[in-house]
Write a protein that holds these residues in place. Sequence first.
Motif, PDB file in Angstrom:
ATOM      1  N   UNK A  49      19.459  -1.839  -3.567  1.00 43.98           N
ATOM      2  CA  UNK A  49      18.998  -0.893  -4.592  1.00 43.98           C
ATOM      3  C   UNK A  49      17.543  -0.486  -4.384  1.00 43.98           C
ATOM      4  N   UNK A  50      16.722  -1.386  -3.877  1.00 46.35           N
ATOM      5  CA  UNK A  50      15.292  -1.115  -3.716  1.00 46.35           C
ATOM      6  C   UNK A  50      14.923  -0.567  -2.345  1.00 46.35           C
ATOM      7  N   UNK A  51      15.879  -0.445  -1.446  1.00 41.34           N
ATOM      8  CA  UNK A  51      15.587   0.018  -0.097  1.00 41.34           C
ATOM      9  C   UNK A  51      15.032   1.443  -0.058  1.00 41.34           C
ATOM     10  N   UNK A  52      15.637   2.431  -0.751  1.00 42.89           N
ATOM     11  CA  UNK A  52      15.042   3.784  -0.711  1.00 42.89           C
ATOM     12  C   UNK A  52      13.654   3.853  -1.340  1.00 42.89           C
ATOM     13  N   UNK A  53      13.448   3.095  -2.393  1.00 40.47           N
ATOM     14  CA  UNK A  53      12.145   3.103  -3.060  1.00 40.47           C
ATOM     15  C   UNK A  53      11.078   2.496  -2.147  1.00 40.47           C
ATOM     16  N   UNK A  54      11.438   1.428  -1.441  1.00 43.76           N
ATOM     17  CA  UNK A  54      10.451   0.765  -0.585  1.00 43.76           C
ATOM     18  C   UNK A  54      10.081   1.636   0.618  1.00 43.76           C
ATOM     19  N   UNK A  55      11.029   2.400   1.173  1.00 47.12           N
ATOM     20  CA  UNK A  55      10.692   3.305   2.266  1.00 47.12           C
ATOM     21  C   UNK A  55       9.747   4.405   1.786  1.00 47.12           C
ATOM     22  N   UNK A  56       9.968   4.921   0.593  1.00 44.35           N
ATOM     23  CA  UNK A  56       9.066   5.920   0.032  1.00 44.35           C
ATOM     24  C   UNK A  56       7.693   5.358  -0.247  1.00 44.35           C
ATOM     25  N   UNK A  57       7.646   4.133  -0.754  1.00 46.50           N
ATOM     26  CA  UNK A  57       6.370   3.488  -1.050  1.00 46.50           C
ATOM     27  C   UNK A  57       5.563   3.240   0.218  1.00 46.50           C
ATOM     28  N   UNK A  58       6.210   2.740   1.247  1.00 46.47           N
ATOM     29  CA  UNK A  58       5.518   2.489   2.507  1.00 46.47           C
ATOM     30  C   UNK A  58       5.088   3.798   3.155  1.00 46.47           C
ATOM     31  N   UNK A  59       5.886   4.848   3.019  1.00 43.57           N
ATOM     32  CA  UNK A  59       5.497   6.153   3.568  1.00 43.57           C
ATOM     33  C   UNK A  59       4.265   6.699   2.863  1.00 43.57           C
ATOM     34  N   UNK A  60       4.195   6.522   1.550  1.00 40.87           N
ATOM     35  CA  UNK A  60       3.028   6.977   0.799  1.00 40.87           C
ATOM     36  C   UNK A  60       1.789   6.165   1.187  1.00 40.87           C
ATOM     37  N   UNK A  61       1.951   4.859   1.389  1.00 39.40           N
ATOM     38  CA  UNK A  61       0.833   4.030   1.839  1.00 39.40           C
ATOM     39  C   UNK A  61       0.385   4.463   3.226  1.00 39.40           C
ATOM     40  N   UNK A  62       1.326   4.801   4.102  1.00 35.11           N
ATOM     41  CA  UNK A  62       1.001   5.285   5.441  1.00 35.11           C
ATOM     42  C   UNK A  62       0.233   6.598   5.368  1.00 35.11           C
ATOM     43  N   UNK A  63       0.658   7.502   4.493  1.00 36.38           N
ATOM     44  CA  UNK A  63      -0.026   8.790   4.332  1.00 36.38           C
ATOM     45  C   UNK A  63      -1.440   8.569   3.797  1.00 36.38           C
ATOM     46  N   UNK A  64      -1.602   7.678   2.822  1.00 39.77           N
ATOM     47  CA  UNK A  64      -2.935   7.399   2.273  1.00 39.77           C
ATOM     48  C   UNK A  64      -3.847   6.797   3.340  1.00 39.77           C
ATOM     49  N   UNK A  65      -3.314   5.913   4.171  1.00 40.99           N
ATOM     50  CA  UNK A  65      -4.108   5.353   5.264  1.00 40.99           C
ATOM     51  C   UNK A  65      -4.494   6.410   6.276  1.00 40.99           C
ATOM     52  N   UNK A  66      -3.577   7.311   6.559  1.00 43.07           N
ATOM     53  CA  UNK A  66      -3.882   8.406   7.483  1.00 43.07           C
ATOM     54  C   UNK A  66      -4.971   9.302   6.914  1.00 43.07           C
ATOM     55  N   UNK A  67      -4.855   9.659   5.643  1.00 39.80           N
ATOM     56  CA  UNK A  67      -5.860  10.529   5.034  1.00 39.80           C
ATOM     57  C   UNK A  67      -7.218   9.834   4.938  1.00 39.80           C
ATOM     58  N   UNK A  68      -7.219   8.532   4.676  1.00 38.26           N
ATOM     59  CA  UNK A  68      -8.482   7.798   4.593  1.00 38.26           C
ATOM     60  C   UNK A  68      -9.189   7.801   5.936  1.00 38.26           C
ATOM     61  N   UNK A  69      -8.453   7.513   7.020  1.00 39.88           N
ATOM     62  CA  UNK A  69      -9.102   7.464   8.322  1.00 39.88           C
ATOM     63  C   UNK A  69      -9.493   8.848   8.826  1.00 39.88           C
ATOM     64  N   UNK A  70      -8.758   9.875   8.438  1.00 41.82           N
ATOM     65  CA  UNK A  70      -9.115  11.209   8.895  1.00 41.82           C
ATOM     66  C   UNK A  70     -10.265  11.809   8.081  1.00 41.82           C
ATOM     67  N   UNK A  71     -10.399  11.411   6.835  1.00 46.16           N
ATOM     68  CA  UNK A  71     -11.467  11.959   5.988  1.00 46.16           C
ATOM     69  C   UNK A  71     -12.698  11.055   5.924  1.00 46.16           C
ATOM     70  N   UNK A  72     -12.638   9.900   6.539  1.00 42.68           N
ATOM     71  CA  UNK A  72     -13.763   8.958   6.489  1.00 42.68           C
ATOM     72  C   UNK A  72     -15.041   9.524   7.101  1.00 42.68           C
ATOM     73  N   UNK A  73     -14.989  10.257   8.205  1.00 44.76           N
ATOM     74  CA  UNK A  73     -16.250  10.818   8.733  1.00 44.76           C
ATOM     75  C   UNK A  73     -16.891  11.834   7.793  1.00 44.76           C
ATOM     76  N   UNK A  74     -16.108  12.480   6.967  1.00 43.79           N
ATOM     77  CA  UNK A  74     -16.682  13.433   6.025  1.00 43.79           C
ATOM     78  C   UNK A  74     -17.383  12.766   4.873  1.00 43.79           C
ATOM     79  N   UNK A  75     -16.965  11.570   4.540  1.00 43.79           N
ATOM     80  CA  UNK A  75     -17.555  10.839   3.410  1.00 43.79           C
ATOM     81  C   UNK A  75     -18.788  10.169   3.901  1.00 43.79           C
TER      82      UNK A  75
END
Length: 91
Positions: free
Chosen positions: A65-91
Amino acid sequence: MTKKIKLILSIIAFVSALILSAVSHPTNNGKLLIFSLILIILGGLITSFTIAVWSKQNRKNSFLNNLPISFGLISIIFICGYLFTSLQPLI
């Protein structure tokens, strides 16, 4: 939210994470895309298993039951990590 909406949002987050990793390094012949896919799959399985162990229900049903939710959660964490590392030089 219903199960269908959760599943659709998880799919959108998963596809967005793969698109971001493919767009960031288009010259590496897909190695980064496969690595990102493996990371998301392993993270989703581990997260779903952790939730299943903590729940008081049947572990097999809770895992499934939690498998689809966990894939979405990990994907969102992956996207946030990507955005953090790509926007870090601007900050």
